[in-house]
Write a protein that holds these residues in place. Structure first.
Motif, PDB file in Angstrom:
ATOM      1  N   ALA A 100       0.901  -1.190   0.102  1.00 19.60           N
ATOM      2  CA  ALA A 100       0.039  -0.177  -0.028  1.00 19.60           C
ATOM      3  C   ALA A 100       0.663   1.213   0.077  1.00 19.60           C
ATOM      4  CB  ALA A 100      -0.840   0.066   1.245  1.00 19.60           C
ATOM      5  N   ALA A 101       1.943   1.058   0.496  1.00 24.53           N
ATOM      6  CA  ALA A 101       2.792   2.573   0.930  1.00 24.53           C
ATOM      7  C   ALA A 101       4.359   1.799   0.714  1.00 24.53           C
ATOM      8  CB  ALA A 101       2.591   3.115   2.162  1.00 24.53           C
ATOM      9  N   PRO A 102       4.697   1.695  -0.773  1.00 26.43           N
ATOM     10  CA  PRO A 102       6.059   1.342  -1.124  1.00 26.43           C
ATOM     11  C   PRO A 102       7.220   1.887  -0.328  1.00 26.43           C
ATOM     12  CG  PRO A 102       4.417   1.358  -2.900  1.00 26.43           C
ATOM     13  CD  PRO A 102       4.153   2.094  -1.809  1.00 26.43           C
ATOM     14  N   ALA A 103       7.217   2.966  -0.091  1.00 27.28           N
ATOM     15  CA  ALA A 103       8.377   3.654   0.474  1.00 27.28           C
ATOM     16  C   ALA A 103       8.648   3.082   1.784  1.00 27.28           C
ATOM     17  CB  ALA A 103       8.109   5.370   0.768  1.00 27.28           C
ATOM     18  N   ARG A 104       7.683   2.208   2.578  1.00 22.04           N
ATOM     19  CA  ARG A 104       7.897   1.492   3.805  1.00 22.04           C
ATOM     20  C   ARG A 104       8.893   0.242   3.520  1.00 22.04           C
ATOM     21  NH1 ARG A 104       4.769   2.253   8.142  1.00 22.04           N
ATOM     22  NH2 ARG A 104       3.585   4.026   8.154  1.00 22.04           N
ATOM     23  N   ALA A 105       9.052   0.060   2.522  1.00 18.58           N
ATOM     24  CA  ALA A 105       9.872  -1.666   2.090  1.00 18.58           C
ATOM     25  C   ALA A 105      11.175  -1.180   2.212  1.00 18.58           C
ATOM     26  CB  ALA A 105       9.716  -1.750   0.488  1.00 18.58           C
ATOM     27  N   THR A 106      11.894  -2.149   2.999  1.00 22.30           N
ATOM     28  CA  THR A 106      13.292  -1.916   3.406  1.00 22.30           C
ATOM     29  C   THR A 106      13.898  -2.959   2.401  1.00 22.30           C
ATOM     30  OG1 THR A 106      12.855  -3.947   4.918  1.00 22.30           O
ATOM     31  CG2 THR A 106      12.659  -1.833   5.801  1.00 22.30           C
ATOM     32  N   ASP A 107      13.405  -3.519   1.632  1.00 23.80           N
ATOM     33  CA  ASP A 107      13.919  -4.344   0.471  1.00 23.80           C
ATOM     34  C   ASP A 107      13.674  -4.025  -0.802  1.00 23.80           C
ATOM     35  OD1 ASP A 107      15.657  -6.405  -1.071  1.00 23.80           O
ATOM     36  OD2 ASP A 107      14.523  -8.037  -0.426  1.00 23.80           O
ATOM     37  N   LEU A 108      14.363  -3.216  -1.534  1.00 24.14           N
ATOM     38  CA  LEU A 108      13.985  -3.082  -3.027  1.00 24.14           C
ATOM     39  C   LEU A 108      14.821  -3.711  -4.006  1.00 24.14           C
ATOM     40  CD1 LEU A 108      13.222   0.609  -2.884  1.00 24.14           C
ATOM     41  CD2 LEU A 108      11.550  -1.106  -2.505  1.00 24.14           C
ATOM     42  N   SER A 109      15.331  -4.903  -3.359  1.00 27.82           N
ATOM     43  CA  SER A 109      16.206  -5.681  -4.514  1.00 27.82           C
ATOM     44  C   SER A 109      15.188  -6.467  -5.582  1.00 27.82           C
ATOM     45  CB  SER A 109      17.078  -6.420  -3.809  1.00 27.82           C
ATOM     46  OG  SER A 109      16.233  -7.464  -3.249  1.00 27.82           O
TER      47      SER A 109
END
Length: 162
Positions: A82-91
């Motif tokens: 819902a809020a992708p900026a919260r993802a800690t893994d963008l690999s």
């Protein structure tokens, strides 16, 4: 298969790219995120700067996130989808095209998202259009800067498709 979206749709597209990665499909070749709405926490410099002015400002942003998340907005109970900026893994995400305006409430979260993709070893093409506001290319389609933005998107798609 490429995913694309602008504003809230750009945030949804980024969330779908994360979900497709985490569920191992469908395979996406790219994600075009046009001035994406990525972060419900309302904590960036640009969200404080664009307050009470413009097409989409801080008040609009708070209303939008509140409509989606209700009381969960800005809490720890918000999904990265819902809020992708919260993802800690963008690999392991497909290549991303991200653009926004410099006079845009989403500017700082969009720049941070591109930076996080790069930090994870991914590919992102980032454009911050000087003086542009939220969705300015659709509201001022004849402006030279609007043409530049649309042309940059088209060129990225052509490169992506080879």
């Amino acid at each position: 298969l490429m995913i694309a979206g602008g504003s809230a749709g750009g945030g949804l597209a980024a969330g779908v790219a994360l979900l497709a990665r985490d569920r191992r499909g469908p395979q996406l070749i790219g994600q075009m995120l046009m001035y994406p709405m990525l972060d419900d926490r309302d904590a960036t410099v640009s969200t404080r700067q664009i307050d009470g002015v413009g097409v989409w400002d801080r008040g609009s942003n708070l209303l939008g996130w509140g409509s989606l998340l209700g009381d969960r907005r800005s809490t720890d109970d918000v999904s990265i989808y819902a809020a992708p900026a919260r993802a800690t893994d963008l690999s392991n995400l497909p290549p991303a095209f991200i653009d926004c305006g410099s006079a845009e409430v989403f500017r700082d979260e969009d720049v941070a998202y591109a930076s996080a993709i790069w930090a994870a070893g991914g590919q992102a093409e980032l454009h911050v259009w000087p003086g542009a506001f939220h969705a300015s290319e659709s509201l001022a389609p004849q402006a030279a800067l609007s043409h530049d933005a649309v042309d940059a998107r088209d060129r990225w798609i052509r490169r992506l498709l080879g």
